[in-house]
Design a protein around this motif. Structure first.
Motif, PDB file in Angstrom:
ATOM      1  N   UNK A 130       0.836  -1.236  -0.133  1.00 44.61           N
ATOM      2  CA  UNK A 130       0.099   0.134  -0.041  1.00 44.61           C
ATOM      3  C   UNK A 130       0.949   1.409  -0.120  1.00 44.61           C
ATOM      4  N   UNK A 131       1.770   1.298   1.018  1.00 40.55           N
ATOM      5  CA  UNK A 131       2.862   2.632   1.072  1.00 40.55           C
ATOM      6  C   UNK A 131       3.626   2.805  -0.274  1.00 40.55           C
ATOM      7  N   UNK A 133       2.374   1.948  -3.380  1.00 39.52           N
ATOM      8  CA  UNK A 133       1.408   2.356  -4.139  1.00 39.52           C
ATOM      9  C   UNK A 133       1.258   3.943  -4.064  1.00 39.52           C
ATOM     10  N   UNK A 134       1.129   4.294  -2.559  1.00 35.94           N
ATOM     11  CA  UNK A 134       0.697   5.741  -2.222  1.00 35.94           C
ATOM     12  C   UNK A 134       1.697   6.506  -2.873  1.00 35.94           C
ATOM     13  N   UNK A 136       4.132   5.800  -4.757  1.00 36.59           N
ATOM     14  CA  UNK A 136       4.937   5.509  -6.174  1.00 36.59           C
ATOM     15  C   UNK A 136       6.360   5.218  -6.007  1.00 36.59           C
TER      16      UNK A 136
END
Lengths: 170, 293
Positions: A130-131, A133-134, A136
């Motif tokens: 998730x991190x 993804x957030x 990039x």
């Protein structure tokens, strides 16, 4: 475990019902305090994760989904991590415990610890995705793994403290 | 009739849990989707999370200040008790250090005077960056993902986003998020931190990168890299974010092209910090440059 299996005895009485959520918020504040060295800063255990697991496993009605999401939001805001990260982690933790509780409810502390350890590792792996993804970018795995390990190691101590709190307020 | 009432009872007893179940599933979906929307806003650098976080920091900063007081007192007391036995040795070391620093002070004053005279002869501008505020660290953040600290000053103290932050020993980071009464400082050890620097001894330019660990990495050195263990790394001033000549780190090791640095600032024990009012473009020029809507 369906909600019908949650007995009335699983619930705190009166204002004491807020105790689990308040303790979890207090744990969130502890994570923010500038205590010790940078080593403790980076490997400070994820105390709210332990608290959400513990209360959902022992007093499910005192740690509703909304409370888990609220603690997650508070953590995201205060820690400065991507907004939504801890909401997803804590909501998933609660969902997992509720779904699996029928298989391990009433078992020994060691079984609880083993289940927490597995779910903690899975959630930390999820938080890495998730991190990444957030932001990039790929977050480094080392500090994350260390934090997961410390969280697993301190589980019995925190669990013991929460059991004492449970006994005092029930 | 009896059969009918039994089946309707069974139906109603099953409908209750089923309804609760679907409600629980709906609220789970609500929180999951909400979280994903927030994460997507973060990914696309929306200003909403930054603003919300600034407000949240304002709320938590006074609470942390209160909770922090007793913890710090206990911590200081323990350190004081543990340090009593070292007082005599420490006192001797401090006396020696004081004698040495007195000599340095005289030399620095002499050089400062010469520097001022030469600057006025050359008509070169001074490089002193004024301190905007002395602040106190009230919280840490980020955990394993980010290296940042929360300080107890914000817009009300006239601070601005992007300003550099230092402690007594060197560069700490820069103001990343700003609220009314609190700000979040991104540390130089954060994964997203990039600082244009120069090696003091050789003058070579490079970039210092954080990696969420206690040490930093020196990257983008020229091919003829001239770097040794113990070299001091200073800000170059390139890019306009940090003023030049602030001590950033010292070279700890050089292994097959990988240069590891130890930060000069005491990142492990940050307490009081100084925020520098540093802008490469003066505010009046910036105002003139702004295009009217």
């Amino acid at each position: 475990m369906s909600s019908t299996q949650i007995k009335a005895g699983d619930k705190f009485k009166g204002l004491a019902g807020l105790v689990p959520v308040l303790i979890t918020i207090f744990f969130s504040i502890l994570m923010l305090l500038p205590v010790g060295t940078s080593a403790t800063m980076s490997i400070f255990p994820h105390l709210p994760m332990i608290a959400v697991f513990y209360w959902t496993a022992h007093r499910p009605l005192s740690m509703p989904l909304g409370a888990a999401a609220l603690v997650g939001l508070i953590l995201d805001l205060w820690l400065g991590v991507p907004l939504g990260l801890n909401i997803l982690l804590l909501v998933t933790m609660r969902m997992f415990v509720i779904a699996q509780l029928k298989y391990f409810k009433g078992r020994s502390v060691l079984v609880y610890w083993a289940i927490f350890s597995l779910s903690c590792l899975a959630l930390f792996a999820m938080s890495w995705i998730i991190a990444s993804y957030a932001t990039s970018s790929f977050a480094p795995v080392g500090p994350l793994f260390n934090q997961a390990l410390v969280t697993i190691v301190v589980y019995p101590i925190i669990s013991w403290i929460l059991t004492r709190a449970r006994a005092a307020w029930t | 009739m009896r059969l009918g009432s039994a089946s309707s009872q069974r139906f109603s007893s099953q409908a209750g849990p089923r309804k609760r179940h679907s409600r629980a599933r709906a609220s789970l979906l609500f929180y999951m989707i909400g979280a994903l929307i927030l994460l997507t806003l973060e990914r696309f650098d929306s200003q909403v999370p930054i603003w919300v976080r600034g407000v949240a920091n304002d709320v938590v900063a006074p609470v942390l200040g209160l909770v922090d007081q007793p913890i710090r007192s206990v911590q200081n007391s323990i350190e004081r008790i543990a340090g009593v036995s070292d007082i005599y040795i420490e006192n001797e070391a401090l006396r020696r250090e004081n004698r040495r620093l007195n000599q340095w002070r005289d030399a620095a004053a002499q050089l400062g005077r010469e520097n001022d005279q030469l600057r006025s002869l050359m008509k070169a501008p001074g490089q002193t960056v004024p301190a905007a505020a002395a602040v106190r660290v009230v919280g840490v953040g980020g955990g394993a993902f980010e290296k940042s600290v929360l300080v107890n000053a914000g817009l009300s103290e006239g601070l601005s986003r992007g300003w550099p932050v230092v402690d007594d020993y060197g560069l700490v980071g820069r103001v990343m998020e700003i609220g009314q009464f609190s700000s979040r400082v991104l540390l130089i050890s954060d994964l997203n931190s990039r600082i244009p620097v120069r090696i003091e001894r050789s003058g070579q330019l490079a970039i210092v990168m954080g990696n969420n660990e206690d040490w930093l990495t020196l990257k983008f050195l020229p091919e003829s890299q001239d770097v040794e263990v113990g070299d001091r790394i200073l800000t170059s001033g390139h890019g306009g974010v940090f003023p030049p000549d602030i001590l950033v780190a010292v070279v700890a090791s050089v292994d097959e092209g990988t240069v590891r640095l130890t930060p000069s600032a005491k990142l492990s024990r940050l307490d009081y910090l100084k925020i520098l009012a540093y802008q490469t473009i003066p505010p009046e020029v910036q105002r003139d440059m702004e295009v009217p809507e």
